[in-house]
Scaffold this motif. Structure first.
Motif, mmCIF file in Angstrom:
data_model
loop_
_atom_site.group_PDB
_atom_site.id
_atom_site.type_symbol
_atom_site.label_atom_id
_atom_site.label_comp_id
_atom_site.label_asym_id
_atom_site.label_seq_id
_atom_site.Cartn_x
_atom_site.Cartn_y
_atom_site.Cartn_z
ATOM 1 N N ARG A 131 -4.477 3.499 6.051
ATOM 2 C CA ARG A 131 -5.691 3.328 6.873
ATOM 3 C C ARG A 131 -6.816 4.275 6.496
ATOM 4 N N GLN A 145 -5.359 1.804 -1.650
ATOM 5 C CA GLN A 145 -3.911 1.688 -1.547
ATOM 6 C C GLN A 145 -3.275 2.816 -0.732
ATOM 7 N N ASN A 159 -5.774 -7.369 -1.164
ATOM 8 C CA ASN A 159 -5.943 -8.480 -0.226
ATOM 9 C C ASN A 159 -6.262 -7.996 1.197
ATOM 10 N N HIS A 160 -7.273 -7.166 1.296
ATOM 11 C CA HIS A 160 -7.675 -6.604 2.587
ATOM 12 C C HIS A 160 -9.021 -7.171 3.023
ATOM 13 N N ARG A 161 -9.000 -8.048 4.020
ATOM 14 C CA ARG A 161 -10.211 -8.593 4.637
ATOM 15 C C ARG A 161 -11.244 -9.061 3.600
ATOM 16 N N PHE A 195 -10.488 -4.123 -2.704
ATOM 17 C CA PHE A 195 -10.003 -4.864 -1.538
ATOM 18 C C PHE A 195 -9.425 -6.217 -1.938
ATOM 19 N N ILE A 236 -8.294 3.184 3.223
ATOM 20 C CA ILE A 236 -9.064 1.947 3.421
ATOM 21 C C ILE A 236 -10.418 2.284 4.038
ATOM 22 N N ARG A 286 0.838 -1.202 0.000
ATOM 23 C CA ARG A 286 0.000 0.000 0.000
ATOM 24 C C ARG A 286 0.865 1.242 0.000
#
Length: 153
Positions: free
Chosen positions: A37, A34, A66-68, A62, A40, A3
């Motif tokens: 926080r 990217q 690869n975020h949650r 996402f 996101i 990110r």
């Protein structure tokens, strides 16, 4: 994917979320995912957008970082838009049965019995775990005869 953390970049990119052009709005979502926080958090807001295409763009963003992904997939599996649910189904293709079981069953129950693209997407999500999915569906089916199952699963 790494990110990007760029102080001060989130606000100008987030401003693009109100652009008239839907492609600009979609690209902004991918960039925000990217931007650390804060980015996101802005992207997660789009998962609750009234626009199904923005929810899809946020979910794809996402997936890219690869975020949650499974957590978001679980939430979106009950989305009102079949297009969003199709996107979730496709995202489950390379997951294990244990990780995707409940999501796949939720998606199966959202099938209206007519949407061919939805069925294809769901089948893609079941790739490599067909026998396990069938057994899970059979366990919750009101009738053991699959020919008599309701169209929704």
């Amino acid at each position: 994917m790494k990110r990007i953390v760029a102080a001060g970049a989130v606000a100008p990119v987030a401003a693009l979320l109100t652009d008239r052009n839907p492609y600009v709005r979609g690209r902004a979502v991918f960039l925000l995912a990217q931007l650390g926080r804060e980015g996101i958090a802005k992207t997660e807001e789009q998962l609750r957008s009234s626009d199904a295409m923005m929810r899809i763009a946020a979910f794809r963003a996402f997936r890219r970082v690869n975020h949650r992904v499974l957590e978001h997939a679980k939430t979106l599996a009950g989305d009102s838009s079949p297009a969003v649910r199709r996107e979730v189904a496709i995202a489950l293709r390379d997951t294990t049965f244990d990780a995707s079981r409940e999501i796949l069953l939720t998606l199966a129950q959202g099938y209206d019995g007519k949407d061919r693209a939805y069925l294809e997407a769901w089948g893609t999500g079941c790739s490599g775990k067909e026998a396990q999915v069938y057994a899970a569906l059979a366990a919750i089916a009101p009738d053991r005869d699959a020919a008599k199952w309701p169209a929704s699963y």
